[in-house]
Design a protein around this motif. Sequence first.
Motif, PDB file in Angstrom:
ATOM      1  N   GLY A 197      40.534 -30.052  30.642  1.00  0.00           N
ATOM      2  CA  GLY A 197      41.815 -30.431  30.171  1.00  0.00           C
ATOM      3  C   GLY A 197      41.993 -30.765  28.850  1.00  0.00           C
ATOM      4  N   THR A 198      40.891 -31.668  28.421  1.00  0.00           N
ATOM      5  CA  THR A 198      40.522 -32.141  26.881  1.00  0.00           C
ATOM      6  C   THR A 198      40.613 -30.958  26.093  1.00  0.00           C
ATOM      7  N   LEU A 199      39.979 -29.835  26.341  1.00  0.00           N
ATOM      8  CA  LEU A 199      39.845 -28.662  25.777  1.00  0.00           C
ATOM      9  C   LEU A 199      41.107 -28.037  25.338  1.00  0.00           C
ATOM     10  N   VAL A 200      41.940 -27.958  26.516  1.00  0.00           N
ATOM     11  CA  VAL A 200      43.249 -27.427  26.287  1.00  0.00           C
ATOM     12  C   VAL A 200      43.955 -28.345  25.511  1.00  0.00           C
ATOM     13  N   LEU A 201      43.937 -29.601  25.577  1.00  0.00           N
ATOM     14  CA  LEU A 201      44.627 -30.356  24.620  1.00  0.00           C
ATOM     15  C   LEU A 201      44.164 -30.612  23.183  1.00  0.00           C
ATOM     16  N   PHE A 202      43.324 -29.808  22.597  1.00  0.00           N
ATOM     17  CA  PHE A 202      42.580 -29.869  21.373  1.00  0.00           C
ATOM     18  C   PHE A 202      43.433 -29.819  20.313  1.00  0.00           C
ATOM     19  N   ILE A 203      44.511 -28.621  20.414  1.00  0.00           N
ATOM     20  CA  ILE A 203      45.378 -28.616  19.305  1.00  0.00           C
ATOM     21  C   ILE A 203      46.359 -29.561  19.358  1.00  0.00           C
ATOM     22  N   PRO A 204      47.199 -29.860  20.236  1.00  0.00           N
ATOM     23  CA  PRO A 204      48.130 -31.158  20.372  1.00  0.00           C
ATOM     24  C   PRO A 204      47.562 -32.329  19.740  1.00  0.00           C
ATOM     25  N   SER A 205      46.170 -32.533  20.262  1.00  0.00           N
ATOM     26  CA  SER A 205      45.511 -33.977  19.749  1.00  0.00           C
ATOM     27  C   SER A 205      45.190 -33.751  18.165  1.00  0.00           C
ATOM     28  N   ILE A 207      46.830 -32.161  15.977  1.00  0.00           N
ATOM     29  CA  ILE A 207      48.238 -32.345  15.437  1.00  0.00           C
ATOM     30  C   ILE A 207      48.660 -33.742  15.189  1.00  0.00           C
ATOM     31  N   ALA A 208      48.674 -34.316  16.411  1.00  0.00           N
ATOM     32  CA  ALA A 208      49.092 -35.644  16.354  1.00  0.00           C
ATOM     33  C   ALA A 208      48.737 -36.816  15.289  1.00  0.00           C
ATOM     34  N   PRO A 209      47.549 -36.746  14.759  1.00  0.00           N
ATOM     35  CA  PRO A 209      47.396 -37.696  13.602  1.00  0.00           C
ATOM     36  C   PRO A 209      48.042 -37.379  12.412  1.00  0.00           C
ATOM     37  N   ILE A 210      48.003 -36.178  12.197  1.00  0.00           N
ATOM     38  CA  ILE A 210      48.725 -35.494  11.016  1.00  0.00           C
ATOM     39  C   ILE A 210      50.363 -35.708  11.310  1.00  0.00           C
ATOM     40  N   GLN A 211      50.984 -35.524  12.285  1.00  0.00           N
ATOM     41  CA  GLN A 211      52.408 -35.674  12.553  1.00  0.00           C
ATOM     42  C   GLN A 211      52.805 -37.001  12.177  1.00  0.00           C
ATOM     43  N   ILE A 237      54.742 -25.922  19.162  1.00  0.00           N
ATOM     44  CA  ILE A 237      53.238 -25.706  19.009  1.00  0.00           C
ATOM     45  C   ILE A 237      52.753 -26.259  20.371  1.00  0.00           C
ATOM     46  N   SER A 238      52.749 -27.598  20.660  1.00  0.00           N
ATOM     47  CA  SER A 238      52.172 -28.256  21.704  1.00  0.00           C
ATOM     48  C   SER A 238      52.405 -27.442  23.009  1.00  0.00           C
ATOM     49  N   ALA A 282      50.739 -33.661  26.278  1.00  0.00           N
ATOM     50  CA  ALA A 282      51.228 -33.220  24.902  1.00  0.00           C
ATOM     51  C   ALA A 282      52.558 -33.780  24.574  1.00  0.00           C
ATOM     52  N   LEU A 283      53.591 -33.422  25.334  1.00  0.00           N
ATOM     53  CA  LEU A 283      54.815 -33.819  24.876  1.00  0.00           C
ATOM     54  C   LEU A 283      54.909 -35.173  24.844  1.00  0.00           C
ATOM     55  N   ASN A 284      54.252 -35.911  25.777  1.00  0.00           N
ATOM     56  CA  ASN A 284      54.317 -37.347  25.494  1.00  0.00           C
ATOM     57  C   ASN A 284      53.731 -37.975  24.040  1.00  0.00           C
ATOM     58  N   THR A 285      52.696 -37.196  23.802  1.00  0.00           N
ATOM     59  CA  THR A 285      52.048 -37.674  22.610  1.00  0.00           C
ATOM     60  C   THR A 285      53.157 -37.389  21.254  1.00  0.00           C
TER      61      THR A 285
END
Length: 335
Positions: A197-205, A207-211, A237-238, A282-285
Amino acid sequence: VSQLRPEHPSRCAASVRASLYMSLAVGILVAGATVPFTSKIASGLLAAPHLGAALRWSLPLIPASAVLGVLTGTLLGYEEFRLWTILTGLRGILGGVGSVVGARMAGVEGMTAGFASAEVISAALFGFCLRRKRLGIHPFELNLTLDEVRPVLRFGVPMMLSGIAVMPALWFGRLLLIHQAGGFTQAGLFDAATKWGTLVLFIPSSIAPIQLPLLSNLIATGNSEGFRRVVRETLLISILSCALPGLLLATCSPWFMAFYGSAFRSGWPVLVVVSLGTIPTALNTVLGQALISVGAVWRRFAWDCLLAAFIASSAYWLIAPLGALGLGAALLVGY
């Protein structure tokens, strides 16, 4: 940092210094207060007395991770994305090498000591590079006033409470799981599924610090249309980056779980639930970062309290009959 940087660089630097000192002080106090209780935590909460020494070796992670969080936020707030990427990669390499070398030398205790040492080195490296960038920030200078502390407290206290709100619920679910019959086996199945699951969340994770700094800067400059556009695009994207890999994981879950060994194949339903949970996570983030960027940190804290309540109550009812699948379902319900 993003909001103060353009027009108030001196206040920005003061806020960074205050955040660093406060996070380091709180981290050291929490780690020090935990030392006498590591054996009780290992034997009581974790039902694993042999992990007491490993817990003690891991305590430097608390202040190191706190300081790294502030330094990471500072680099992102100054939009030093390239330097952040390089340092984050080095941090990962140091953590991996430290963990492996420590594990080979002294087992679990060596692994935790090696990883903790790597985080301490990473914090020093982040601080050194931040000073070398000549941004007017000197993280190792020990001068601080009450006026510099107040704005950090106004923002930092609700953010700290927001993080604390969810963590006990996650711990509560884990503890319920390992205290079931075959609990550590179930915990292993859950951890294996969450790794995918963490691998799937790689892109949203990623993006979040840059967002967050981008949104904060748009708010500071009054660009509301740009703010809405960034939020819409990051949401899209997420969703797309989680939906397609998540569908693949769910469809081929027995095969993916078998990567950890044949004994893990039976945990494929856990991976299905974890895959379904990646989109709401991802949406929560993304939406949480948007709330923080407009200064609604207390509102974010309220939502995190609600999230924690859903996770804890769902875990209480679902883990006993379903084990690891119940914990995965509790997280899905909560998010």
